[in-house]
Write a protein that holds these residues in place. Structure first.
Motif, PDB file in Angstrom:
ATOM      1  N   LEU A   6      26.418   7.812  12.834  1.00 59.86           N
ATOM      2  CA  LEU A   6      26.089   7.597  11.425  1.00 59.86           C
ATOM      3  C   LEU A   6      25.833   8.920  10.722  1.00 59.86           C
ATOM      4  CD1 LEU A   6      23.872   4.455  11.923  1.00 59.86           C
ATOM      5  CD2 LEU A   6      26.148   4.528  10.889  1.00 59.86           C
ATOM      6  N   GLY A   7      25.301   9.903  11.459  1.00 56.53           N
ATOM      7  CA  GLY A   7      25.156  11.293  11.069  1.00 56.53           C
ATOM      8  C   GLY A   7      24.772  11.635   9.659  1.00 56.53           C
ATOM      9  N   LYS A   8      23.758  11.020   9.114  1.00 56.44           N
ATOM     10  CA  LYS A   8      23.314  11.366   7.772  1.00 56.44           C
ATOM     11  C   LYS A   8      22.352  12.545   7.842  1.00 56.44           C
ATOM     12  CE  LYS A   8      24.003   6.792   5.915  1.00 56.44           C
ATOM     13  NZ  LYS A   8      23.475   5.715   5.112  1.00 56.44           N
ATOM     14  N   GLU A   9      22.406  13.424   6.843  1.00 52.77           N
ATOM     15  CA  GLU A   9      21.573  14.630   6.827  1.00 52.77           C
ATOM     16  C   GLU A   9      20.081  14.327   6.780  1.00 52.77           C
ATOM     17  OE1 GLU A   9      22.693  17.532   3.916  1.00 52.77           O
ATOM     18  OE2 GLU A   9      24.815  17.273   4.366  1.00 52.77           O
ATOM     19  N   ASN A  10      19.691  13.324   6.016  1.00 54.89           N
ATOM     20  CA  ASN A  10      18.278  12.989   5.879  1.00 54.89           C
ATOM     21  C   ASN A  10      17.788  12.043   6.966  1.00 54.89           C
ATOM     22  OD1 ASN A  10      18.073  14.550   3.563  1.00 54.89           O
ATOM     23  ND2 ASN A  10      18.689  12.860   2.255  1.00 54.89           N
ATOM     24  N   GLY A  11      18.659  11.705   7.879  1.00 54.92           N
ATOM     25  CA  GLY A  11      18.292  10.791   8.951  1.00 54.92           C
ATOM     26  C   GLY A  11      18.890   9.416   8.757  1.00 54.92           C
ATOM     27  N   VAL A  12      18.776   8.627   9.795  1.00 56.57           N
ATOM     28  CA  VAL A  12      19.343   7.290   9.803  1.00 56.57           C
ATOM     29  C   VAL A  12      18.196   6.302   9.988  1.00 56.57           C
ATOM     30  CG1 VAL A  12      20.950   5.758  10.984  1.00 56.57           C
ATOM     31  CG2 VAL A  12      21.436   8.196  10.860  1.00 56.57           C
ATOM     32  N   PRO A  13      18.103   5.294   9.128  1.00 55.97           N
ATOM     33  CA  PRO A  13      17.022   4.325   9.277  1.00 55.97           C
ATOM     34  C   PRO A  13      17.209   3.429  10.508  1.00 55.97           C
ATOM     35  CG  PRO A  13      18.358   3.800   7.343  1.00 55.97           C
ATOM     36  CD  PRO A  13      18.908   5.050   7.951  1.00 55.97           C
ATOM     37  N   VAL A  14      16.097   3.016  11.074  1.00 61.00           N
ATOM     38  CA  VAL A  14      16.096   2.167  12.266  1.00 61.00           C
ATOM     39  C   VAL A  14      16.937   0.913  12.045  1.00 61.00           C
ATOM     40  CG1 VAL A  14      14.620   0.699  13.704  1.00 61.00           C
ATOM     41  CG2 VAL A  14      13.903   3.023  13.176  1.00 61.00           C
ATOM     42  N   ASN A  15      16.773   0.267  10.888  1.00 63.42           N
ATOM     43  CA  ASN A  15      17.494  -0.986  10.658  1.00 63.42           C
ATOM     44  C   ASN A  15      19.009  -0.801  10.641  1.00 63.42           C
ATOM     45  OD1 ASN A  15      17.653   0.246   8.141  1.00 63.42           O
ATOM     46  ND2 ASN A  15      17.158  -1.613   6.997  1.00 63.42           N
ATOM     47  N   LEU A  16      19.489   0.334  10.177  1.00 61.93           N
ATOM     48  CA  LEU A  16      20.929   0.601  10.165  1.00 61.93           C
ATOM     49  C   LEU A  16      21.457   0.778  11.596  1.00 61.93           C
ATOM     50  CD1 LEU A  16      23.381   0.982   8.353  1.00 61.93           C
ATOM     51  CD2 LEU A  16      22.811   3.397   8.196  1.00 61.93           C
ATOM     52  N   VAL A  17      20.698   1.496  12.415  1.00 62.00           N
ATOM     53  CA  VAL A  17      21.087   1.677  13.819  1.00 62.00           C
ATOM     54  C   VAL A  17      21.080   0.331  14.544  1.00 62.00           C
ATOM     55  CG1 VAL A  17      20.437   2.750  16.017  1.00 62.00           C
ATOM     56  CG2 VAL A  17      20.311   4.068  13.899  1.00 62.00           C
ATOM     57  N   SER A  18      20.070  -0.486  14.297  1.00 62.20           N
ATOM     58  CA  SER A  18      19.991  -1.789  14.967  1.00 62.20           C
ATOM     59  C   SER A  18      21.170  -2.680  14.579  1.00 62.20           C
ATOM     60  CB  SER A  18      18.668  -2.480  14.674  1.00 62.20           C
ATOM     61  OG  SER A  18      18.585  -2.910  13.345  1.00 62.20           O
ATOM     62  N   LYS A  19      21.598  -2.610  13.311  1.00 62.21           N
ATOM     63  CA  LYS A  19      22.759  -3.399  12.878  1.00 62.21           C
ATOM     64  C   LYS A  19      24.038  -2.913  13.559  1.00 62.21           C
ATOM     65  CE  LYS A  19      20.917  -4.734   8.407  1.00 62.21           C
ATOM     66  NZ  LYS A  19      20.956  -4.515   6.959  1.00 62.21           N
ATOM     67  N   LEU A  20      24.194  -1.602  13.641  1.00 58.99           N
ATOM     68  CA  LEU A  20      25.385  -1.043  14.272  1.00 58.99           C
ATOM     69  C   LEU A  20      25.456  -1.431  15.755  1.00 58.99           C
ATOM     70  CD1 LEU A  20      27.865   0.914  14.101  1.00 58.99           C
ATOM     71  CD2 LEU A  20      26.297   2.696  14.861  1.00 58.99           C
TER      72      LEU A  20
END
Length: 125
Positions: A6-20
């Motif tokens: 997902l590699g976002k500069e400001n970080g990746v939210p937990v919920n986005l990682v869990s969905k992926l």
């Protein structure tokens, strides 16, 4: 890998990682804390919403992933040979083999099936 993907500069939210990953957010939270403890990940609360935790990879982890890139590419190529349905079938078969091996291990207590013991003698003098 999901955070790297997902590699976002400001970080990746937990919920986005869990969905992926198709897992519960609590799973990601638990494991991200372990990764943070081991120095692989940074977790920080979002400035606009303190309930949201943003995750980023540490420099140490990014460097390690770069060294693993050739191996990952080889695995990706192998997976692409199976196709979507083929890889699913292959994974199912591997899981069945693992289950059978674990069953044999439990039954024998040593991890290998019990066999009849034979003695080998060396009569050459």
């Amino acid at each position: 890998m999901a955070v790297a993907y997902l590699g976002k500069e400001n970080g990746v939210p937990v919920n986005l990682v869990s969905k992926l990953m198709h897992v519960d957010p609590s799973f990601v939270t638990t494991h991200s804390k372990l990764l943070e403890k081991n120095g692989h990940l940074r977790r920080k609360h979002c400035a606009s919403d303190a309930r949201v935790v943003q995750m980023t990879l540490t420099a140490k982890t990014r460097k390690r992933l770069l060294t693993l890139a050739p191996q990952q590419q080889a695995l990706d190529e192998l997976a692409s040979e199976f196709g979507a349905s083929g890889s699913s079938e292959f994974i199912t078969k591997l899981a069945a083999i693992r289950h059978r091996l674990e069953k044999v291990r439990r039954q024998s207590g040593s991890g290998l099936p019990k066999t009849k013991r034979t003695t080998v003698r060396n009569d050459a003098r």
